[in-house]
Design an enzyme around this catalytic site. Structure first.
Site, short mmCIF file in Angstrom:
data_model
loop_
_atom_site.label_atom_id
_atom_site.label_comp_id
_atom_site.label_asym_id
_atom_site.label_seq_id
_atom_site.Cartn_x
_atom_site.Cartn_y
_atom_site.Cartn_z
N GLY A 1 0.83 -1.20 0.00
CA GLY A 1 0.00 0.00 0.00
C GLY A 1 0.86 1.24 0.00
O GLY A 1 2.08 1.16 -0.17
N ASN A 2 0.24 2.38 0.18
CA ASN A 2 1.01 3.63 0.27
C ASN A 2 0.36 4.57 1.26
O ASN A 2 -0.70 4.27 1.83
CB ASN A 2 1.19 4.26 -1.11
CG ASN A 2 -0.12 4.64 -1.75
OD1 ASN A 2 -0.87 5.44 -1.22
ND2 ASN A 2 -0.43 4.02 -2.89
N ARG A 3 0.99 5.70 1.48
CA ARG A 3 0.60 6.59 2.57
C ARG A 3 -0.43 7.65 2.18
O ARG A 3 -0.64 8.61 2.93
CB ARG A 3 1.84 7.25 3.16
CG ARG A 3 2.74 6.25 3.91
CD ARG A 3 4.11 6.80 4.17
NE ARG A 3 4.08 8.03 4.96
CZ ARG A 3 4.13 8.07 6.28
NH1 ARG A 3 4.22 6.95 6.96
NH2 ARG A 3 4.10 9.21 6.91
N SER A 4 -1.07 7.50 1.05
CA SER A 4 -2.08 8.48 0.66
C SER A 4 -3.24 8.47 1.67
O SER A 4 -3.73 7.42 2.05
CB SER A 4 -2.62 8.13 -0.73
OG SER A 4 -3.75 8.92 -1.02
N ALA B 1 -3.38 7.92 -5.49
CA ALA B 1 -2.00 7.43 -5.48
C ALA B 1 -2.05 5.97 -5.93
O ALA B 1 -2.30 5.07 -5.13
CB ALA B 1 -1.40 7.56 -4.09
#
Ligand code: C5P
Length: 235
Positions: free
Chosen positions: A29-32, A99
């Site tokens: 995942g990512n930090r968006s 993102a």
């Protein structure tokens, strides 16, 4: 009758991060946080648009659906691609604030990946995800269908001494979109915060349509950034 700079327009906005499954319990995942995309959706609705918000993984609370604002949830980049492909042909404006993971695990393990007794660790092979923004731009130029205005985002950390604005100019040309919104990201910048700093760049052909053809910079809340982006897009 609705008023506002986007009165009656159909606007598709993507928000949040994608989640790329590795096995039934793990993902990349990512930090968006999704906050900028949600702010864009709310501002577009306030400006009179019919809004279709396509949201991935978000930390912020999603707006409730209304007659003006439809909310669709997706998880992976491929689901986002399908949702955008379905929605884009009818849209006047597409804003790709999501993102999107550039890569996903090449293989999905049907069962949870186990530790082995020999102390080894698995190697995860990644594969490229489709570039949804570039693909939508391409489809518009080849098939003549899709949003009149397409807006991309660029999250740049300004690494290796390279100038973020130069990187954003290059990205704008590479992606072929009409506007590109640059925001600086890093450990404590932008992700999850309510304050932001954005720079709005216009393509050469878009600049010809704009009163203010220079780069527009906004430092303020994500709502203020959303307003500036949508005003440029409407123009
Ligand atoms: O190439 P980069 O990921 O920096 O580009 C960011 C822009 O492209 C964003 O607007 C993002 O939503 C979009 N994007 C996309 N599909 C991808 C990766 C990014 O549409 N696979």
């Amino acid at each position: 009758p609705s008023t506002g700079v986007l009165a009656g327009r159909r606007v598709v906005i993507t928000a949040g991060g994608t989640r790329e499954p590795l096995d039934p319990v793990r993902y990349l995942g990512n930090r968006s946080s999704g906050k900028q995309g949600i702010a864009l959706a709310q501002e577009a609705a306030a400006q009179g648009a019919h809004v279709h918000l396509i949201a991935g993984i978000v930390e912020a609370e999603l707006p409730r659906g209304t007659a003006r604002l439809q909310v669709e949830r997706i998880e992976t980049a491929q689901e986002l691609q399908e949702a955008v492909q379905r929605a884009a042909p009818e849209a006047d404006l597409l804003v790709m604030a999501a993102a999107v993971a550039d890569f996903r695990p090449a293989e999905y393990a049907q069962a949870k990946i186990k530790k082995t007794d020999n102390g080894g660790a698995p190697v995860i092979t990644l594969t490229r995800n489709p570039d949804i923004l570039a693909e939508t731009v391409h489809r518009r130029s080849v098939e003549g269908i899709g949003p009149r205005v397409i807006v991309g985002f660029a999250a740049e950390t300004g690494d290796e001494g390279s100038d973020p604005l130069t990187l954003a100019q290059q990205k704008l040309q590479r992606k072929g979109c009409d506007l590109l919104v640059l925001n600086r990201v890093g450990e404590n910048l932008v992700f999850g915060e309510d304050a932001t700093e954005v720079h709005i760049l216009a393509s050469e052909s878009a600049r010809a349509q704009l009163k203010d053809s220079e780069v527009i910079s906004v430092r303020g809340t994500k709502a203020q950034a959303a307003e500036a982006v949508l005003l440029q897009a409407a123009e």
